[in-house]
Design a protein around this motif. Structure first.
Motif, PDB file in Angstrom:
ATOM      1  N   GLY A   1      -3.015  -0.687   2.987  1.00  0.00           N
ATOM      2  CA  GLY A   1      -1.948  -0.292   2.079  1.00  0.00           C
ATOM      3  C   GLY A   1      -1.266   1.006   2.441  1.00  0.00           C
ATOM      4  O   GLY A   1      -0.642   1.645   1.585  1.00  0.00           O
ATOM      5  N   TRP A   2      -1.377   1.421   3.713  1.00  0.00           N
ATOM      6  CA  TRP A   2      -0.705   2.644   4.130  1.00  0.00           C
ATOM      7  C   TRP A   2       0.791   2.391   4.257  1.00  0.00           C
ATOM      8  O   TRP A   2       1.231   1.357   4.774  1.00  0.00           O
ATOM      9  CB  TRP A   2      -1.235   3.108   5.486  1.00  0.00           C
ATOM     10  N   ALA A   3       1.571   3.341   3.812  1.00  0.00           N
ATOM     11  CA  ALA A   3       3.009   3.331   4.066  1.00  0.00           C
ATOM     12  C   ALA A   3       3.297   4.378   5.139  1.00  0.00           C
ATOM     13  O   ALA A   3       2.634   5.412   5.195  1.00  0.00           O
ATOM     14  CB  ALA A   3       3.774   3.650   2.789  1.00  0.00           C
ATOM     15  N   TRP A   4       4.275   4.107   5.993  1.00  0.00           N
ATOM     16  CA  TRP A   4       4.542   5.037   7.073  1.00  0.00           C
ATOM     17  C   TRP A   4       6.026   5.064   7.393  1.00  0.00           C
ATOM     18  O   TRP A   4       6.790   4.188   7.011  1.00  0.00           O
ATOM     19  CB  TRP A   4       3.736   4.669   8.317  1.00  0.00           C
ATOM     20  N   GLU A   5       6.372   6.100   8.139  1.00  0.00           N
ATOM     21  CA  GLU A   5       7.719   6.236   8.677  1.00  0.00           C
ATOM     22  C   GLU A   5       7.595   6.409  10.189  1.00  0.00           C
ATOM     23  O   GLU A   5       6.753   7.184  10.668  1.00  0.00           O
ATOM     24  CB  GLU A   5       8.407   7.457   8.071  1.00  0.00           C
TER      25      GLU A   5
END
Length: 366
Positions: free
Chosen positions: A210-214
């Motif tokens: 569930g990691w969000a990244w850019e």
């Protein structure tokens, strides 16, 4: 070949540790994996980090082989022995801290110490499927570590689980305090060119948790890799160049040292300028993100037979070595490689001095 070069025990009945044979352990010679030190006398004192582990109840079970003079990434050593990669016996164990990674991966020790000048903890950890931490530069004492002088090298632990990495760091550094598990955090995924399967494996693992990244860029990453090579060449020649021409070194190390002799002061000055600029670039990103993520290795560890035939391995540390130049803490974390029993590895980068927080972020990943 056993990853241990000296067997014996020092310390109490606590957790077990093996020590790379470029760190002093009192009563045992430090040979740095080289015939040049074959007749070295026993060390008189423990390296500072070794003393700290003993004081905290760890039991030293032996010293581990390494790529000669810690000046190589394959772990192949004809004189001291090449340890067998437990997860892929036909592939290199990685260097230079080859024996330390192997004995951890075998499950024969709780933790092993390596040194990391240009990826030498994270590289073999990634090859052998274990965790490897390069602390912030200067965080751990290098007293009693060879070579005595280095502007990039750090001592770092390898283990099969994060808890043991944290325990070893806590023993070696009284300022290291384990963080509680973190909740959400900001992740910068560094855009690099690598094996597409490794890139997908990293994204899959982050999605699974569930990691969000850019996606971010480090425009000086390649220049930092080259600059780190320049610094390492200059400093390794200064430390060991006088052993060339005496039939004391393996052919690969002899050749590398003689090439390193051509590193001049102008090149080192230029490398130092890249060091400052790249470090600032990483610092700037870490003002926006809690951690940066990128592969540890751009591809799977190469086959031993191919390396022995001359396959180039210089690219293997192109995502590792830059963070020796910058001094940021970096942690290699094993992850599954699609369609294979072999594990690949991602690398987490943290802010300087935030080693414990970086480990806490990794805890959310494991």
């Amino acid at each position: 070949m056993s990853p241990l070069v000296i067997e014996g025990c020092i310390g109490g009945p606590g957790r077990t540790v093996a020590i790379k044979d470029s760190l002093d352990v009192a009563g045992w010679p430090t040979r740095c994996g080289s015939r040049a030190f074959e007749h070295a006398p026993p060390a008189q004192d423990h390296a500072t980090v070794v003393e700290a582990l003993l004081d905290d109840g760890w039991q030293i079970i032996g010293k581990t082989v390494l790529h000669e003079l810690a000046f190589g990434v394959t772990g192949i050593n004809e004189w001291a022995g090449t340890p067998v990669n437990p997860q892929a016996p036909d592939r290199i164990p990685g260097g230079s801290s080859s024996g330390s990674a192997v004995i951890v991966a075998q499950g024969n020790v709780d933790v092993a110490l390596g040194t990391d000048t240009g990826g030498s903890v994270r590289m073999p950890a990634a090859c052998c499927g274990v965790l490897g931490l390069k602390p912030s530069f200067g965080r751990l004492s290098r007293h009693g570590v060879y070579p005595a002088s280095s502007s990039l090298d750090v001592v770092g632990p390898m283990a099969r689980d994060l808890e043991t990495i944290v325990a070893a760091m806590t023993s070696m550094d009284s300022t290291f305090s384990a963080h509680k598990p973190l909740g959400k955090f900001r992740v910068g995924l560094v855009n690099v060119s690598c094996d597409p399967a490794i890139e997908q494996a990293i994204r899959d693992e982050m999605n699974r948790r569930g990691w969000a990244w850019e996606v971010v860029t480090l425009p000086l990453l390649d220049q930092a890799f080259e600059a780190a090579l320049t610094v390492i060449n200059a400093e390794t020649w200064a430390a060991y160049g006088h052993y060339t021409g005496q039939a004391l070194l393996g052919a690969d190390i002899e050749a590398r040292l003689l090439r390193a002799a051509n590193t001049d002061a102008v090149a080192v000055q230029a490398a130092d300028a890249v060091r400052m600029a790249f470090s600032e670039q990483v610092d700037h990103l870490l003002e926006r993100f809690d951690t940066l993520v990128l592969p540890s290795l751009p591809r799977l560890p190469p086959l031993l037979v191919d390396v022995c035939k001359g396959e180039s391995v210089i690219d293997l540390t192109r995502f590792l070595r830059p963070f020796n130049l910058s001094g940021h803490p970096a942690l290699s974390v094993p992850i599954p490689y699609p369609g294979s029993s072999i594990k690949t590895s991602l690398q987490l980068i943290g802010a300087k001095g935030d080693d414990a927080r970086l480990c806490a972020i990794a805890g959310a990943f494991l």
